[in-house]
Design a protein around this motif. Sequence first.
Motif, PDB file in Angstrom:
ATOM      1  N   THR A   1      98.615  32.735  10.617  1.00 24.89           N
ATOM      2  CA  THR A   1      99.524  31.676  10.194  1.00 24.89           C
ATOM      3  C   THR A   1     100.567  32.042   9.156  1.00 24.89           C
TER       4      THR A   1
ATOM      5  N   GLY B   1     100.030  24.906  11.218  1.00 20.06           N
ATOM      6  CA  GLY B   1      99.579  24.210  12.414  1.00 20.06           C
ATOM      7  C   GLY B   1      99.683  22.710  12.203  1.00 20.06           C
TER       8      GLY B   1
ATOM      9  N   ASN C   1      98.746  18.888  11.163  1.00 14.15           N
ATOM     10  CA  ASN C   1      98.138  18.307   9.963  1.00 14.15           C
ATOM     11  C   ASN C   1      98.270  19.211   8.751  1.00 14.15           C
TER      12      ASN C   1
ATOM     13  N   SER D   1      99.445  20.437   4.992  1.00 17.73           N
ATOM     14  CA  SER D   1      99.470  19.765   3.692  1.00 17.73           C
ATOM     15  C   SER D   1     100.386  20.573   2.784  1.00 17.73           C
TER      16      SER D   1
ATOM     17  N   ASN E   1      96.546  25.725   6.578  1.00 20.14           N
ATOM     18  CA  ASN E   1      97.640  24.775   6.721  1.00 20.14           C
ATOM     19  C   ASN E   1      98.044  24.145   5.401  1.00 20.14           C
ATOM     20  N   ARG E   2      97.489  24.642   4.324  1.00 22.89           N
ATOM     21  CA  ARG E   2      97.794  24.065   3.018  1.00 22.89           C
ATOM     22  C   ARG E   2      98.767  24.960   2.267  1.00 22.89           C
TER      23      ARG E   2
ATOM     24  N   SER F   1      90.989  14.806   9.901  1.00 22.20           N
ATOM     25  CA  SER F   1      91.939  15.919  10.041  1.00 22.20           C
ATOM     26  C   SER F   1      93.043  15.895   8.997  1.00 22.20           C
ATOM     27  N   ASN F   2      92.732  15.406   7.821  1.00 21.59           N
ATOM     28  CA  ASN F   2      93.762  15.290   6.786  1.00 21.59           C
ATOM     29  C   ASN F   2      93.114  15.590   5.444  1.00 21.59           C
ATOM     30  N   PRO F   3      93.478  16.687   4.777  1.00 22.47           N
ATOM     31  CA  PRO F   3      92.763  17.083   3.561  1.00 22.47           C
ATOM     32  C   PRO F   3      92.829  16.044   2.434  1.00 22.47           C
ATOM     33  N   VAL F   4      93.986  15.417   2.259  1.00 21.63           N
ATOM     34  CA  VAL F   4      94.107  14.452   1.157  1.00 21.63           C
ATOM     35  C   VAL F   4      93.223  13.233   1.425  1.00 21.63           C
TER      36      VAL F   4
ATOM     37  N   ARG G   1      91.240  23.714  15.449  1.00 20.21           N
ATOM     38  CA  ARG G   1      92.544  23.197  15.887  1.00 20.21           C
ATOM     39  C   ARG G   1      92.381  22.318  17.115  1.00 20.21           C
TER      40      ARG G   1
ATOM     41  N   ASP H   1      91.099  19.012  16.074  1.00 19.70           N
ATOM     42  CA  ASP H   1      92.182  18.218  15.466  1.00 19.70           C
ATOM     43  C   ASP H   1      93.060  17.570  16.512  1.00 19.70           C
TER      44      ASP H   1
END
Lengths: 255, 287, 196
Positions: free
Chosen positions: B13, B40, B42, B44, B84-85, C45-48, C133, C136
């Motif tokens: 990535t 990818g 989602n 952040s 992805n962060r 599927s969302n870290p926050v 992935r 997700d």
Amino acid sequence: MTCSDVERVLPEFLDRAPDGAFPTDFETHVKTCPACSNLVSELKLIASEARQLAATEEPAPRVWVRIAAELRAEGLIREPQSTPARPILIPTSSGRRWSAWWLAPVAAALLAAGAYMVGHERAPQVAKQQAPTTPVTSPAVDTLGATSHSEDIQSPLQQAKKSGKPGASAVGTTVATAVEPGPSAEDQQFLSAVSTLAPSMRVSYENELQAVNADIRETQAYVNRNPGDEDARQHLMDAYQQKALLYQIALDRIQ
Amino acid sequence: MASLWHASLRQNTVVTLVLATCLASAASAETKKEYRFTVGPNASVSVDTQYGAISVKPGSRNQVVVTATLKSDKVEVDKLQNGNRIEIASHLLQGADQQSGQIDYEVLIPPDATLNLRSSTGPLSAEHLQGDLSLEGTDAVVNIRNVDNGHVNVRTMGGPITLSDVRNGHVDIASISGDVHLKSVTGPLVQAKSGSGKIFYDGDFGSGGDYKFTTHTGDIEALAPGNVSADFSAHSVLGQVQNDFPLQPKHSRFSVEAGRSFFGTVGKAASEVVLRTFSGKIRLKQR
Amino acid sequence: MTDLKQSITEAEAIEQAKQGHEAAFEVLYHLHKRRVYSLCLRMVSNPVQAEDLAQEAFLQLFRKISTFRGESAFSTWLHRMTVNVVLMQLRKKGLPVVSLEETLEADDEAPRKEFGTKDLKLTGAIDRLQLQRAIDKLPPGYRTVFVLHDVEGFEHNEIAQMVGCSIGNSKSQLHKARLKLRDYLKFMRAEKAKTG
């Protein structure tokens, strides 16, 4: 049994006992049909590999910081706040930031104090007054532009702020010296940390702190006079939350 | 297992380009740098600067592009990618002040990415996005427009906050003294709190949502169309209230004080609207 | 972690947490944080959001810890609480917790043969990143059941009770989720094979 039959019954059979005891005709078809054999083995592989994903991700340290702050605010942590033995460090990529470990518990303590004040032994319901006891004019409906009688009980600092924001800071500082009581020990410590770690922000934080403290005092005074007013109690809690928010914003910035 | 995980992420990535352009100026050496990250779904993205503006717009679905304008050599950009962060932060060096320590960021992110922005001075802006947004500014002016489905969370100390065309998510605004302007903001939950700042709402209180506006001394003014469908509760402990709508009376936990409260429904009461202030004024106006 | 944390058992931590000891809460948090957070992250599927949900799950647990009598394993209790917190969030956002259809659709009845991948089988280990992935990409309803069953190990009767569907529906959704994942994974492998 056909391929369609296999697919139809697969949801029922695939997760059976580990020894995979399937009906004979199902087993026979799967053994002899490459497509269905692949399907079954691939779906089993996905299911088994998925288990590896449990408990692999680590949450950021701030999650525990927030939980601890909330637990203190709710009184679930009942130990006395001794001198912290360990810093609450939020790791960064460079690791070169300051830590203001005491701000989080102070912010939480503010919330706890607010919760205590609001939830403390409720006085018996008294007849709700139609107007506050402070000297005000009649509560006639008025347009927003007219002078509000509520300003009669606002602190000079709040009046200065309402009159115009640009000059409020300078005016506020002057007025604060003349009228507002001195900051508490925690506030002193807070401002001292801000002065050291973010000196350019000191004036802003100090003015905001004075304003929220004035709000708390004003609301507390009202609640003392009107102990049965639930909405006022909620506003008092909100005022404490505002102060905790101020501490939290500072914590996020100066650490 | 974790190390294999990270190695795999890096391999798959991370693509970073650094483009440095020196812009000569009489006062200081201003530098512009660009960073690109492949991500990818989602993703952040977090951007944190003590001094400086951050502006975020949608870009391509699998890339984050950060253009940083550094005002001097007394500040640098820290960057981190973990899968992805993406985390970007301004790092002040010895001797940096508000001028020399400033970095302005322009960021392009995937439209559905989660976004975290922080700046003391700001301004902070984000537009045309669909992911969750969290913005925090001390005195920063915050401007968010055209956000669909994402949760929006904003905190400022004194910075004014403006949201326009924000729909279908949870909106949570809090400021100590900043004014809050909400124009065409609807969703299942919309709440705004300011201590001494004012709250202005111009919209239809739609989506059958819960709308809660609270101030301590600031005024609350809401402008809604005649065909609004809502259950209104408004109360000022010490201030005055005014209402242009013919409300159907209903029972409320507050005792109704003439001039300090109004309660009732308009239309089918699809949404709930609660307006509370300690000593500010409340005005509900019909468009 | 401090020495206290290293020497204390979970049972002791629970008892001390009931007394309000911060260190005990922290022990319990660190023991279970990965499981809780991973579950939240897989489901949304969302870290926050996952952080917020994990925080809420722990808070709910700690608020109720005085009621824990040890009838079930603490981790099981926390696990279920986490799932409930996430499901409530999904419902609040109006996202489908589980799809309503109970029968296979027509195009799902035969094993897939597209992508020109007659010989491309899923064998050996699946790349964990690719699997993540692929998860997700699943529609929320399918993802819920897949995560609860295959990742977290809940049985269909438990899932049915938690999400409010029938056991048959849970099995059907799981099967469809696996079929979709199979397609996604094969596609990813084919793409990777093309680019080398």
